[in-house]
Design a protein around this motif. Sequence first.
Motif, PDB file in Angstrom:
ATOM      1  N   ASN A 235      10.563   9.177   8.042  1.00  0.00           N
ATOM      2  CA  ASN A 235      10.904  10.007   9.203  1.00  0.00           C
ATOM      3  C   ASN A 235       9.627  10.408   9.925  1.00  0.00           C
ATOM      4  OD1 ASN A 235       9.973  12.556   7.913  1.00  0.00           O
ATOM      5  ND2 ASN A 235      11.720  12.165   6.564  1.00  0.00           N
ATOM      6  N   VAL A 236       9.759  10.786  11.189  1.00  0.00           N
ATOM      7  CA  VAL A 236       8.619  11.112  12.041  1.00  0.00           C
ATOM      8  C   VAL A 236       8.930  12.408  12.783  1.00  0.00           C
ATOM      9  CG1 VAL A 236       7.040  10.267  13.813  1.00  0.00           C
ATOM     10  CG2 VAL A 236       8.252   8.627  12.358  1.00  0.00           C
ATOM     11  N   SER A 237       7.919  13.243  12.967  1.00  0.00           N
ATOM     12  CA  SER A 237       8.145  14.533  13.616  1.00  0.00           C
ATOM     13  C   SER A 237       8.379  14.374  15.117  1.00  0.00           C
ATOM     14  CB  SER A 237       6.954  15.470  13.373  1.00  0.00           C
ATOM     15  OG  SER A 237       5.782  14.982  14.005  1.00  0.00           O
TER      16      SER A 237
ATOM     17  N   ARG B 108      16.968  -4.963  13.463  1.00  0.00           N
ATOM     18  CA  ARG B 108      17.001  -3.548  13.097  1.00  0.00           C
ATOM     19  C   ARG B 108      16.494  -2.675  14.255  1.00  0.00           C
ATOM     20  NH1 ARG B 108      16.739  -1.164   8.067  1.00  0.00           N
ATOM     21  NH2 ARG B 108      16.425  -3.228   7.134  1.00  0.00           N
ATOM     22  N   ALA B 109      17.134  -1.508  14.453  1.00  0.00           N
ATOM     23  CA  ALA B 109      16.668  -0.573  15.476  1.00  0.00           C
ATOM     24  C   ALA B 109      15.295  -0.034  15.089  1.00  0.00           C
ATOM     25  CB  ALA B 109      17.651   0.581  15.625  1.00  0.00           C
ATOM     26  N   PRO B 110      14.411   0.221  16.087  1.00  0.00           N
ATOM     27  CA  PRO B 110      13.044   0.666  15.793  1.00  0.00           C
ATOM     28  C   PRO B 110      12.959   2.141  15.428  1.00  0.00           C
ATOM     29  CG  PRO B 110      13.334   0.511  18.136  1.00  0.00           C
ATOM     30  CD  PRO B 110      14.618   0.004  17.518  1.00  0.00           C
ATOM     31  N   GLN B 111      13.748   2.555  14.472  1.00  0.00           N
ATOM     32  CA  GLN B 111      13.718   3.941  14.022  1.00  0.00           C
ATOM     33  C   GLN B 111      13.230   3.985  12.580  1.00  0.00           C
ATOM     34  OE1 GLN B 111      17.794   5.114  14.632  1.00  0.00           O
ATOM     35  NE2 GLN B 111      18.488   4.098  12.807  1.00  0.00           N
ATOM     36  N   PRO B 112      12.711   5.123  12.109  1.00  0.00           N
ATOM     37  CA  PRO B 112      12.724   6.436  12.756  1.00  0.00           C
ATOM     38  C   PRO B 112      11.754   6.505  13.930  1.00  0.00           C
ATOM     39  CG  PRO B 112      11.425   6.527  10.773  1.00  0.00           C
ATOM     40  CD  PRO B 112      12.055   5.169  10.793  1.00  0.00           C
ATOM     41  N   PHE B 113      11.959   7.541  14.767  1.00  0.00           N
ATOM     42  CA  PHE B 113      11.151   7.685  15.955  1.00  0.00           C
ATOM     43  C   PHE B 113      10.726   9.138  16.105  1.00  0.00           C
ATOM     44  CE2 PHE B 113      15.656   6.971  16.686  1.00  0.00           C
ATOM     45  CZ  PHE B 113      16.069   8.237  17.036  1.00  0.00           C
TER      46      PHE B 113
END
Length: 460
Positions: A242-244, A196-201
């Motif tokens: 989600n991350v700001s 898995r992609a390391p998102q959210p970022f």
Amino acid sequence: MFQADSSTIGRALYANNGAATRLLLDLPSGAGKDVYYFTGLGNGSVLFSNSDDTAGRELWISRGTTGSTRLLRDVNTGVAASNPGSAWDLAVRPGGGTAYTSRYQRIGGLVLFAATTAGQGREFWVSAGTSGNTRILKDHMPGTASGVGAGPAEFIFSNGAFAIYTVRDSVRGNSLWATNGTPSGTRFLKTLTESRAPQPFGILGNRILFSQVNRQELWITDGTVAGTKMLIHFSNFQAIQNVSRVKGTTYALFSAYTPTTGKELWITDGTVAGTRLLKDINAGAADSLPGSYYRITEYGNDGAYFKIGDRVLFPATNAAGGRELWATRGTAASTLPFTQLGVGVNGAEFYEFTTLNNRLYFAADVAEGSTRVIRPFVTAGTATSTRKLSTSLRVSGRMVSLPNGVVFVGDDPSGNHRLWRTGIIAGSQVAVSPILAKFASIQNVEIPSPDGVNAPCPVN
């Protein structure tokens, strides 16, 4: 810049400077012929992905004029495509279909992207806007094997100074790397244990925040091995939502789930001790879904957090007021709602956001009589400064900021579809494009205006 259809020439690429729209390139019709991933270099040039019958899908460039819009480099020579950027993002749009997400990332005066060649497979490349300086960054899997997309999901994110990306490396295996866009400035960060992609970022100062282990862990990196650390581990699958990406604060906000609080607002100062629940906005196990939203024409849930003055604004839900805009200074006591666009607990739904001159412009679905309509709004972060900008135009696409105003895709009462520019005054909207259809991939990038002054321009 943006792609749209017209009744006279069909599909085409356009540029708009907030005052007028001009044709850049007539595009072929048919599946797979869209243009996308517009990314400014900061010098008036814009890179994007386009497809023609001679070179296939390759890297193109434009300076906002017909003559400057051209193929930059046939990375995978001949008719075979290099597919610069990424493959399809299979996120489902609210209205159906699939969406593209930009996989071009800017680092200073360079753009970083993935591309495929017959001799080196799929790897990351960089470009400064000429054919000669468009080159492979690092061949992680020497030979024809691919480093990108062969192990971890294709992923790249930049804070403007450096980027992190995922690859399968011949020595390090599935791994996370950092780069400043040069071979000597490209380094291994950590081994990955999942595809898995390391998102959210997100962004905190000059560091990048990302998730790991099925979105159960929040990590931070300054682009070095020593500065890459885990901040918190959650026990639930996909806890981090989600991350700001707000600059100019000493903290970052993110949404995280626990069984007792639901999906709520958390905060971090980049330390383990400073990563904690900020406020249980929707008290108990119910979700407040801070920062989550839908874009009108494509799926978007990438963190709607915006710094206006000394506060960060974001959408959230509670039992008393439904979904509204909230603001915080990074403390529980300062985290409060400041709008009441809906009636009672019904609230509003938020779709598009952009900022200009310390104001937040947004599109919200609000009740008007017995129907709900998506209208344009503006706020400076207070109830008295929050106003509906039009009672006649319906927002039907992206909203972007330009130096001379905010441009959005909207429909007039007759259903005509075009670009409109708005200021902060209600009823001040001006049409800045002819009637068009099927707008796509609009975002603000730098394109020189006719007088030679660089100005951001909406693009899809």
